[in-house]
Design a protein around this motif. Sequence first.
Motif, PDB file in Angstrom:
ATOM      1  N   UNK A 483       0.813  -1.212   0.000  1.00  0.00           N
ATOM      2  CA  UNK A 483       0.000   0.000   0.000  1.00  0.00           C
ATOM      3  C   UNK A 483       0.853   1.272   0.000  1.00  0.00           C
ATOM      4  N   UNK A 484       1.925   1.263   0.768  1.00  0.00           N
ATOM      5  CA  UNK A 484       2.701   2.494   0.936  1.00  0.00           C
ATOM      6  C   UNK A 484       3.976   2.508   0.110  1.00  0.00           C
ATOM      7  N   UNK A 485       4.851   1.496   0.314  1.00  0.00           N
ATOM      8  CA  UNK A 485       6.132   1.492  -0.398  1.00  0.00           C
ATOM      9  C   UNK A 485       5.912   1.498  -1.902  1.00  0.00           C
ATOM     10  N   UNK A 486       4.959   0.702  -2.366  1.00  0.00           N
ATOM     11  CA  UNK A 486       4.648   0.660  -3.799  1.00  0.00           C
ATOM     12  C   UNK A 486       3.617   1.715  -4.185  1.00  0.00           C
ATOM     13  N   UNK A 487       2.506   1.760  -3.446  1.00  0.00           N
ATOM     14  CA  UNK A 487       1.421   2.651  -3.817  1.00  0.00           C
ATOM     15  C   UNK A 487       1.747   4.126  -3.671  1.00  0.00           C
ATOM     16  N   UNK A 488       2.321   4.511  -2.534  1.00  0.00           N
ATOM     17  CA  UNK A 488       2.615   5.929  -2.282  1.00  0.00           C
ATOM     18  C   UNK A 488       3.967   6.365  -2.819  1.00  0.00           C
ATOM     19  N   UNK A 489       4.964   5.470  -2.748  1.00  0.00           N
ATOM     20  CA  UNK A 489       6.337   5.866  -3.067  1.00  0.00           C
ATOM     21  C   UNK A 489       6.890   5.217  -4.349  1.00  0.00           C
ATOM     22  N   UNK A 490       6.066   4.467  -5.060  1.00  0.00           N
ATOM     23  CA  UNK A 490       6.455   3.878  -6.349  1.00  0.00           C
ATOM     24  C   UNK A 490       7.622   2.904  -6.248  1.00  0.00           C
ATOM     25  N   UNK A 491       7.707   2.198  -5.117  1.00  0.00           N
ATOM     26  CA  UNK A 491       8.705   1.135  -4.986  1.00  0.00           C
ATOM     27  C   UNK A 491      10.146   1.590  -4.945  1.00  0.00           C
ATOM     28  N   UNK A 492      10.529   2.511  -4.045  1.00  0.00           N
ATOM     29  CA  UNK A 492      11.912   3.001  -4.028  1.00  0.00           C
ATOM     30  C   UNK A 492      12.950   1.943  -3.694  1.00  0.00           C
ATOM     31  N   UNK A 493      12.565   0.849  -3.037  1.00  0.00           N
ATOM     32  CA  UNK A 493      13.550  -0.181  -2.688  1.00  0.00           C
ATOM     33  C   UNK A 493      14.161  -0.802  -3.933  1.00  0.00           C
ATOM     34  N   UNK A 494      13.437  -0.786  -5.041  1.00  0.00           N
ATOM     35  CA  UNK A 494      13.982  -1.325  -6.296  1.00  0.00           C
ATOM     36  C   UNK A 494      15.067  -0.421  -6.862  1.00  0.00           C
ATOM     37  N   UNK A 495      15.161   0.798  -6.323  1.00  0.00           N
ATOM     38  CA  UNK A 495      16.161   1.761  -6.817  1.00  0.00           C
ATOM     39  C   UNK A 495      17.244   2.068  -5.796  1.00  0.00           C
ATOM     40  N   UNK A 496      16.887   2.197  -4.500  1.00  0.00           N
ATOM     41  CA  UNK A 496      17.945   2.535  -3.544  1.00  0.00           C
ATOM     42  C   UNK A 496      18.858   1.350  -3.235  1.00  0.00           C
ATOM     43  N   UNK A 497      18.384   0.135  -3.435  1.00  0.00           N
ATOM     44  CA  UNK A 497      19.248  -1.033  -3.200  1.00  0.00           C
ATOM     45  C   UNK A 497      20.270  -1.150  -4.327  1.00  0.00           C
ATOM     46  N   UNK A 498      21.570  -1.178  -4.021  1.00  0.00           N
ATOM     47  CA  UNK A 498      22.598  -1.242  -5.061  1.00  0.00           C
ATOM     48  C   UNK A 498      22.903  -2.655  -5.547  1.00  0.00           C
ATOM     49  N   UNK A 499      22.080  -3.624  -5.104  1.00  0.00           N
ATOM     50  CA  UNK A 499      22.373  -5.025  -5.438  1.00  0.00           C
ATOM     51  C   UNK A 499      21.204  -5.741  -6.090  1.00  0.00           C
ATOM     52  N   UNK A 501      18.255  -6.447  -4.852  1.00  0.00           N
ATOM     53  CA  UNK A 501      17.624  -7.392  -3.936  1.00  0.00           C
ATOM     54  C   UNK A 501      16.103  -7.354  -4.065  1.00  0.00           C
ATOM     55  N   UNK A 502      15.536  -6.164  -4.254  1.00  0.00           N
ATOM     56  CA  UNK A 502      14.083  -5.997  -4.183  1.00  0.00           C
ATOM     57  C   UNK A 502      13.475  -5.791  -5.568  1.00  0.00           C
ATOM     58  N   UNK A 503      12.349  -6.462  -5.798  1.00  0.00           N
ATOM     59  CA  UNK A 503      11.613  -6.318  -7.056  1.00  0.00           C
ATOM     60  C   UNK A 503      10.115  -6.324  -6.770  1.00  0.00           C
ATOM     61  N   UNK A 504       9.375  -5.542  -7.547  1.00  0.00           N
ATOM     62  CA  UNK A 504       7.919  -5.670  -7.591  1.00  0.00           C
ATOM     63  C   UNK A 504       7.570  -6.376  -8.890  1.00  0.00           C
ATOM     64  N   UNK A 505       7.034  -7.570  -8.806  1.00  0.00           N
ATOM     65  CA  UNK A 505       6.756  -8.388  -9.987  1.00  0.00           C
ATOM     66  C   UNK A 505       5.250  -8.604 -10.120  1.00  0.00           C
ATOM     67  N   UNK A 506       4.779  -8.692 -11.364  1.00  0.00           N
ATOM     68  CA  UNK A 506       3.375  -8.937 -11.616  1.00  0.00           C
ATOM     69  C   UNK A 506       2.805  -7.929 -12.580  1.00  0.00           C
ATOM     70  N   UNK A 507       1.486  -7.977 -12.752  1.00  0.00           N
ATOM     71  CA  UNK A 507       0.814  -7.038 -13.651  1.00  0.00           C
ATOM     72  C   UNK A 507      -0.666  -6.978 -13.295  1.00  0.00           C
ATOM     73  N   UNK A 508      -1.343  -5.992 -13.888  1.00  0.00           N
ATOM     74  CA  UNK A 508      -2.785  -5.812 -13.712  1.00  0.00           C
ATOM     75  C   UNK A 508      -3.167  -5.689 -12.245  1.00  0.00           C
TER      76      UNK A 508
END
Length: 551
Positions: A483-499, A501-508
């Motif tokens: 709800x928040x990390x993805x919904x409000x902040x557009x998934x920043x963990x996929x960008x701030x992690x330099x390795x 580690x984190x992905x948001x996968x899926x569709x629809x």
Amino acid sequence: MKDAAPRETMECDVVIVGAGPAGLAAAIRLKQVNPGISVVVLEKGAEVGAHILSGAVVDPAGIDTLLPDWRKDAGHPFKTPVSRDLFLTLTEEKASVMPKALLPGILSNRGNYIVSLGLVCRWLAKRAEALGVEIYPGFAVTEVLYNEAGAVTGVATGDMGVKKDGGHGKNYERGMELHSKYVLIGEGARGSLAKQLIAHFKLDAGRSPQKFGIGIKELWEITPAKHEPGLVQHSTGWPLDNNTGGGAFLYHLENNQVAVGLVVHLDYKNPYLSPFEEFQRFKTHPVIRPVFDGAKRVAYGARALTEGGWQSVPKLTFPGGALIGCSAGFMNVPRIKGSHNAVLSGLYAANHIAAALADRRAHDEVNAIEDDWRESAIGKDIYPVRNVKPLLAKYGNRLGTQLGGFDMWCQQLFRFSLFGTLKHGKPDYACLEPAARHKAIAYPKPDGVLTFDRPSSVFLSNTNHAEDQPCHLRVQSMEVQEQSELGDYAGPSTRYCPAGVYEWAGKDGAMRYVINAQNCVHCKTCDIKDPNQNIDWTCPQGGEGPVYSNM
């Protein structure tokens, strides 16, 4: 999960968590003061130095104090003294050199050395073992032990061979308890035990929030014609915008090697920003790119830096032990140096612990460690620069740098600051703004020659984790994350992690949070920057993570 067998125990006078500069300095000093003190150092990396990453230009002040005769040791790693010092201000196309006359004296690198901090730690470990210190790499400390009075009485290492489902694998081995009179915590920035102890004993009460940065580094072998041993080059400006603090470095070591890196302060606002991608862009600058023509990238890594300084150092002592090094946070931000203060903090703590042991004390609070540090060489180093980070955060890079320079000059010339002592504002995670306030950043694709992707970079870090084990990156609520990390902040963990580690996968609309824990280089950025503090970094099995050879 099967009933756990009792843990084996080991007794010693002092147990030190972390074989970094602070922990090894403390171990050496304890043995220098009294060879009869039994000292054990536990290191989660597969070997000493495996998890050590720094620029590094080292001020030898700490080593000079700890080992005054170190220059006579033919095996020491300090082979490249600084020969030339440049400070650049970058725009996207140009670079201007800041005149040395404008730089406060505290920023000079005269007398310093360009060196691998990992090699420094390996050298210090040999000196420590020669004095009788017991060092055990590959042992991740996961638990603090307390007595009935609430004092720390030791630590416990994590169980090995635990499977993902919590069951015991064929190689299962129970962790060990180490009982000691005192415990020193030298885990580095955002250590998991230090985080627990700071919260448990409220060691940060009355302090400004701790501040952090992420440092991303590569090691290259360049052509001899482009190599200038001893050259130290720092830069500010592009690729970071005025509201994103940080700077880049390029250090020429021995053997045609160059260390290049970017530090991004983790109080940035834009959730679309990627420190890794900004670093790759930095290398494409017209002044930087030519250095890497015909060169080969040989190593990669990333690590959080503790940047809060004077205002943010927590209380160091608690019943039964103390924080040392970057677990407390003694980095001098404008100098981009902290290893000398880490060594000194270990040395000073050891002096007071040795005195307490001589008085037959145990498990009490050695208050002298906390009482004395601000008047020591550590305090004298970081006090004059205490306002630089708050000024950058408040006024942005351009004006903040000018005001910070003015303040350092006032400190140097008059021992006085017009600003007094500024407080830090919000913690870094609270600085991130919702995605709706920002535009996505289109980063160029890597060329595989000068710029690279995360997977190929992580490969160079020699990172390895057993896949069939509990995930050491613990998300407290997946609902909050979606709800928040993805919904409000557009998934920043996929960008701030330099390795990666984190992905948001899926569709629809059916998105799934994927954690590639085996990629983790132990930088701790997720633990620091997650906007909801919903990710808790904990130690995986001992010996896992990156294996840096000379970073």
